[in-house]
Design a protein around this motif. Structure first.
Motif, short mmCIF file in Angstrom:
data_model
loop_
_atom_site.label_atom_id
_atom_site.label_comp_id
_atom_site.label_asym_id
_atom_site.label_seq_id
_atom_site.Cartn_x
_atom_site.Cartn_y
_atom_site.Cartn_z
N LYS A 62 -10.41 9.33 -6.12
CA LYS A 62 -8.96 8.83 -5.98
C LYS A 62 -8.76 9.03 -4.43
O LYS A 62 -9.19 9.90 -3.86
CB LYS A 62 -7.98 9.78 -6.68
N TYR A 63 -7.95 7.94 -3.72
CA TYR A 63 -7.59 7.91 -2.42
C TYR A 63 -6.65 8.95 -2.23
O TYR A 63 -5.77 9.27 -2.94
CB TYR A 63 -6.91 6.44 -2.06
N GLN A 64 -6.79 9.53 -1.08
CA GLN A 64 -5.86 10.74 -0.44
C GLN A 64 -5.62 10.67 0.96
O GLN A 64 -6.40 10.25 1.71
CB GLN A 64 -6.28 12.04 -0.83
N CYS A 117 -16.68 2.70 0.83
CA CYS A 117 -15.39 2.40 0.18
C CYS A 117 -15.73 1.10 -0.94
O CYS A 117 -15.31 1.58 -2.05
CB CYS A 117 -14.32 1.91 1.02
N TRP A 153 1.06 -1.20 -0.07
CA TRP A 153 -0.01 -0.03 0.08
C TRP A 153 0.87 1.15 -0.17
O TRP A 153 0.86 2.20 -0.71
CB TRP A 153 -0.88 -0.07 1.33
N LEU A 174 -9.14 0.65 -2.89
CA LEU A 174 -9.55 2.16 -3.22
C LEU A 174 -8.32 2.55 -3.96
O LEU A 174 -8.81 3.81 -4.83
CB LEU A 174 -10.06 2.67 -1.93
N LEU A 175 -7.30 2.66 -3.65
CA LEU A 175 -6.18 3.43 -3.98
C LEU A 175 -5.84 3.02 -5.50
O LEU A 175 -5.85 3.79 -6.45
CB LEU A 175 -4.74 3.12 -3.22
N PHE A 210 -8.70 -0.37 1.60
CA PHE A 210 -7.97 0.81 1.32
C PHE A 210 -6.90 0.60 0.07
O PHE A 210 -6.81 1.56 -0.78
CB PHE A 210 -6.95 1.17 2.54
N THR A 212 -6.54 9.33 8.36
CA THR A 212 -5.96 8.14 7.80
C THR A 212 -4.74 7.73 8.41
O THR A 212 -4.28 6.57 8.69
CB THR A 212 -5.93 8.11 6.35
N ASP A 269 1.74 4.41 -2.64
CA ASP A 269 1.15 5.80 -2.32
C ASP A 269 2.10 6.65 -2.34
O ASP A 269 1.94 7.79 -2.77
CB ASP A 269 0.67 5.56 -0.64
N LEU A 292 -11.35 10.51 2.58
CA LEU A 292 -10.49 9.58 2.07
C LEU A 292 -10.12 9.77 0.51
O LEU A 292 -9.30 9.17 0.00
CB LEU A 292 -10.95 8.05 2.19
N THR A 293 -10.88 10.38 -0.22
CA THR A 293 -10.93 10.50 -1.47
C THR A 293 -11.09 12.00 -2.04
O THR A 293 -11.60 12.80 -1.29
CB THR A 293 -12.10 9.58 -2.21
#
Length: 770
Positions: free
Chosen positions: A728-730, A434, A327, A378-379, A375, A735, A331, A568-569
């Motif tokens: 988009k995941y941020q 999610c 992950w 989602l990413l 997660f 988090t 990221d 989250l996004t």
């Protein structure tokens, strides 16, 4: 006097209960004499009560003990541990510090001790350097440990003949001891309450990740190599793990994940102040990407492997750390993420993740694992190539209790998500947002859903669109919006090839008509009025079920709340050339009554022109409330009474009078924005055609109808295609805090032999014995 003399009852308390001179080396040497011991011996011979007693009654003796242990490590690092006696002293000192440090950290008055300047601590004081120039004890300790990790014939075997040579067990054991001691040094965070304040840094981690550590780069590369080159199967000889031990490898992997990734994340900086984040983000060679990806995939798929001989292949147990490592690699290093997605290799990561999600869905002790897996997806789903890769046929079947289907990896993803939602335990409901966000993100690229997957999506819409669910909480309608958006994406962008979904929508057309005619008055009568029809559906619905209790004696750590999906996004719009264009977020100063309307708009609002207007800048915001307050324990959540499990409440709403928890204007604000135009137009055009062909040809076989739909077209008949919106995941402070809590909880639970932090005053999370 050797350390075995401490077998006497209360020996440590007796020897340290009265003041002892720091210069009495003969006395202090007894704690790390050259007699061989194990870490289990140290934990058994140095009880927690005795450590606390010395800390309270003879603090100067405890301070001297720590100082002397560090001094021995510094001396050994300078000399290179040439003798077996010195190596044994280093191991005993490291084990002693591993035992004592948690009791230093749990006392607020003692936490600064290692950061104080002890005269001569860890440095040879020369005539040119007075005591004011001495390093803090913590810095001397960390630098000595870093040196010792690269000490020949101690932690590194200098006599290996090649890359395939068997590692010397003594060096592996020494390496594990040093790694464990380092991890204990970094665990001060366990004794601080949860906080999302990014300015609070872990001083141990900050120093070790800085330029002060001359071993930063070789340590980073070594640990990545240790993880990604590890092959628990080896040459595939059955039961080889019973013949050859590799106990140091899992420990190195754990430390690598927690240290390189988790500890780096705690600093929140990718700048030059954190060398490990810097190195992680700068990996750029494709051969390195390939090595890392194949190594992680090999380890993640290992527990899924089936053999004819029971227990003949070693199964690794650190998949949670591996998932975190993957992950954070994606990221921090976007080039690695693009490498992962440019080929079908990403599916080698996807399948194990779906396996773990499905396997853990009913186990309340693995809620954290569920979050990590979601997660990651989602990413990945924020990138176009992930949706494209999902179209590859799914042929390598792993053991999962899901319906049999013939289709693609997209079908597998949807079937597993449906299983999680309908037969996972109730406390997973905060993840529904999610899960459906992932489906929406990939939906524009799904070329041919199977009938099984299509029916699963329609079943979810049926469950989420019933009056009893929609009117039971103010945020529940967001799940319906997500599913409708996914259907619209597939119809507008992938109509050709998705005859199964179109057929399923036609068969369930009454569902969409009911949505278009929802009652505006969410009164108890409006909700309970459907009890007669809905009660019959209860039997066929699997229903959210209570979590399966873990095995007796299982320990579980709590988690802090995860942020809402809109935290989250961030929204991005896909342009015609496939690039992403960020969509501005709604300004905080907007009137509060706009927030409920900001989640989704009608198809007409999704025109390219509308997306550039001020109103469209805050149009589809992701789900706002359901995910807030989700945690790993009932005590931490605080919102369990607000977020109601969906499926399992059906019988409750059917049998009791329900008071609507929100006002009529709120219902009207989202009801008028249901994105039904595309689907209703599809039904308007195709339903008469399907009915006519069935009557004219006397069709009773649905395969003929599917052939008709497969060759049909809606070109020029549907509304103007809406822009593709990707969430988009941020990362954010929330988090990051959840991540720190989760990872330290994993570290706590992994280290039970010996139990490094057991029965200490941990404050970052709660520990429950289940």
């Amino acid at each position: 006097m050797s350390i075995h003399c401490l077998h006497d009852h209360n020996a440590l308390l007796q020897t340290l209960s009265s003041p002892v001179e720091a210069t009495d080396d003969a006395f202090w040497d007894q704690f790390w004499a050259d007699t061989a011991t194990t870490v289990q011996d140290v934990f058994a011979l140095v009880p927690a009560a005795e450590i606390r007693a010395v800390r309270e009654e003879s603090p100067s003796n405890l301070a001297t003990l720590c100082y002397k242990a560090v001094e021995k490590l510094v001396q050994a690092a300078e000399s290179g541990c040439p003798s077996e006696k010195e190596k044994q002293i280093v191991l005993n000192c490291s084990r002693m510090l591993t035992r004592i440090l948690p009791y230093i950290f749990e006392d607020q008055d003692w936490r600064g001790f290692f950061w104080s300047t002890v005269p001569g601590a860890g440095r040879a004081v020369t005539d040119e350097m007075d005591d004011d120039g001495a390093r803090p004890l913590a810095e001397s300790l960390l630098l000595a440990m870093a040196d010792l990790l690269f000490c020949p014939d101690f932690t590194v075997n200098s006599h290996r003949r090649g890359p395939d040579s068997v590692e010397d067990m003594q060096t592996i054991d020494s390496f594990t001891v040093m790694i464990t001691a380092m991890l204990t040094c970094f665990s001060e965070a366990m004794y601080l309450p949860p906080s999302s304040d990014n300015t609070i840094l872990n001083p141990w981690v900050s120093f070790f990740c800085s330029t002060e550590n001359r071993h930063a780069l070789p340590l980073f590369t070594s640990l990545v190599n240790v993880v990604c080159a590890y092959d628990p199967v080896g040459y595939g000889i059955p039961y080889n793990h019973l013949l050859f031990s590799d106990s140091g490898r899992p420990g190195a992997c754990q430390f690598s994940c927690c240290y390189i990734i988790f500890l780096s994340v705690s600093l929140q900086s990718v700048g030059p102040d954190n060398l490990f984040v810097n190195y992680l983000s700068r990996i750029h060679r494709e051969e390195d990407y390939d090595f890392v990806l194949k190594g992680l995939a090999r380890l993640l798929v290992n527990p899924l492997m089936q053999t004819y001989l029971p227990n003949s292949t070693k199964k690794i147990q650190f998949h949670q750390e591996l998932l975190v490592l993957f992950w954070k690699l994606c990221d921090f290093n976007k080039k690695f993420l693009f490498f992962v997605l440019k080929s079908s290799d990403v599916l080698d990561i996807l399948v194990p993740i779906l396996f773990y999600l499905n396997d853990a869905r009913a186990d309340q002790s693995r809620v954290g694992l569920m979050h990590i897996g979601v997660f990651i997806l989602l990413l990945l789903s924020g990138e176009r190539n992930f949706g494209v890769r999902l179209n590859k046929p799914y042929s390598v079947h792993v053991p999962m209790d899901i319906p049999v289907f013939t289709g693609t990896h997209a079908d597998l993803l949807i079937v597993v998500f449906h299983k999680i939602i309908t037969s996972g335990h109730q406390r997973l409901q905060p993840l529904f947002d999610c899960l459906l966000t992932i489906v929406v993100n990939v939906s524009p690229y799904l070329k041919s859903l199977s009938m099984v997957a299509a029916n699963k999506l329609l079943h979810l819409l049926e469950a989420f669109s019933t009056n009893w669910f929609l009117f039971s909480a103010s945020q529940n309608h967001h799940l319906v919006f997500f599913l409708l958006e996914a259907f619209n994406n597939i119809i507008q962008y992938q109509f050709d090839g998705n005859c199964n979904l179109v057929y399923a929508i036609i068969r369930k057309r009454n569902l969409f008509h009911q949505l278009a005619n929802l009652p505006s008055d969410p009164s108890p009568d409006a909700i309970t009025g459907i009890s007669r029809t809905s009660s019959q559906e209860t039997v066929s619905m699997e229903g959210s079920r209570p979590a399966v209790p873990p095995e007796p004696g299982t320990l579980k750590t709590s988690l802090v709340a995860i942020p809402a999906i809109d935290k989250l996004t961030e929204k991005s719009q896909v342009s015609e050339d496939g690039t992403m264009i960020s969509v501005l977020k709604m300004e905080h100063s907007h009137a509060s009554h706009h927030t409920l309307q900001a989640d989704h708009t009608t198809q007409a609002d999704h025109t390219p022109q509308a997306d550039h207007t001020p109103q469209a800048d805050h149009t589809p915001q992701a789900v706002h409330g359901a995910i807030v307050g989700a945690s790993d324990t009932e005590s931490v959540s605080g919102r369990d009474n607000e977020v109601k499990p969906c499926m399992v409440l059906l019988s409750t709403f059917c049998s009791k009078s329900v008071t609507c928890p929100f006002l009529l204007p709120q219902v009207l604000s989202w009801k008028c924005k249901l994105p039904l135009q595309t689907i209703m137009r599809l039904l308007q055009v195709l339903v008469p055609q399907v009915e006519k062909i069935c009557i004219d040809k006397g069709l009773t076989d649905e395969s003929e109808i599917l052939k008709f739909l497969q060759h049909g077209t809606l070109v020029g008949l549907l509304p103007v295609p809406h822009p593709i919106l990707i969430r988009k995941y941020q990362a954010n402070a929330g988090t990051a805090m959840w991540f720190r809590t989760y990872m330290w909880g994993v570290v706590y639970l992994r280290n039970v032999d010996p139990p490094i932090w057991y029965d200490t005053d941990v404050r970052l999370f709660e520990i429950q014995k289940m």
